[in-house]
Design an enzyme around this catalytic site. Sequence first.
Site, PDB file in Angstrom:
ATOM      1  N   LYS A 171      -9.573   1.846  -1.662  1.00  0.00           N
ATOM      2  CA  LYS A 171      -9.777   1.366  -0.295  1.00  0.00           C
ATOM      3  C   LYS A 171     -11.147   1.766   0.248  1.00  0.00           C
ATOM      4  CE  LYS A 171      -7.122   1.250   4.033  1.00  0.00           C
ATOM      5  NZ  LYS A 171      -5.938   1.846   4.700  1.00  0.00           N
ATOM      6  N   CYS A 193      -5.104  -3.331   2.998  1.00  0.00           N
ATOM      7  CA  CYS A 193      -4.750  -3.136   4.410  1.00  0.00           C
ATOM      8  C   CYS A 193      -5.921  -3.242   5.391  1.00  0.00           C
ATOM      9  CB  CYS A 193      -4.042  -1.789   4.548  1.00  0.00           C
ATOM     10  SG  CYS A 193      -3.110  -1.610   6.100  1.00  0.00           S
ATOM     11  N   GLU A 200       0.858  -1.185   0.000  1.00  0.00           N
ATOM     12  CA  GLU A 200       0.000   0.000   0.000  1.00  0.00           C
ATOM     13  C   GLU A 200       0.900   1.243   0.000  1.00  0.00           C
ATOM     14  OE1 GLU A 200      -3.562   1.746   2.919  1.00  0.00           O
ATOM     15  OE2 GLU A 200      -2.068   0.343   3.700  1.00  0.00           O
TER      16      GLU A 200
END
Length: 265
Positions: free
Chosen positions: A113, A151, A41
């Site tokens: 995300k 993540c 990321e």
Amino acid sequence: MVDVAIAQYAPGLDKQSNLEQLTKLASEAAESGARIVVAPEYAMFTAPSMDSRFVLTAESLDGEFASALADLATTLGIHIVAGINEAVTGSDKISNTLVALAPKLGVVAIYRKLHLYDAFGYKESDVVRAGEIHDPETFVVEDVRFGLQTCYDLRFPETTRRIVDAGADVLLLPAEWVPGPLKEDHWTTLVRARAIENTIYVAAADQCAPAGSGASMIVDPMGVIVASLGERVGMATATVSLERIAEVRMKNPALELRRFGVTAR
């Protein structure tokens, strides 16, 4: 069967240096026979805190960094997945975006995300806007279908389940898993859990110190860690196999037996 590589390093403030580091690791992965390399990321740019620097350094998906990775994918003949801080036109925030690049084709999948890291003392939403919920984008290499996730999304199991419902055999998971008490234990537990409960492979590429916890790994559908990197800069590879997935699903048909689906909130 496809060989997948995870690349672990510590991106910093210098985008050119970050590109050089990723180029080195991707080249090593290609030399080892990998067809896909997964970088962390914020592989393009990482600052010690979530602040305006992420916005000021943001680029579009056809910007210099992603374009360089597209060229690298073509040169090496591999797919590259990496996280960038993506510029959002007319906004003072960015998207935390994963881009998958294929040889000669450029962008073949994008993931923005969904769950922002407003936890453990961080406030990612100060500079990042959450991605919109839509059908997960996937891509195929040698009949194996790959999905993307970022993540903190790992803490929300329904996120992974939607990607599996879209047909993914392998979850590619770039991360900057911030260090802290029990955080590495959470990371290892959750990566293995997502593999086990969905009977898929998970290839998790984390940043290493100082911003990340390291411990990048590839986990098979039974939760076995088949490749890992500990705390070091480097890359590791493992073979993902549709036959292995089928074998595990014969023993554990959890996806067939479940009685609930996933709906957006």
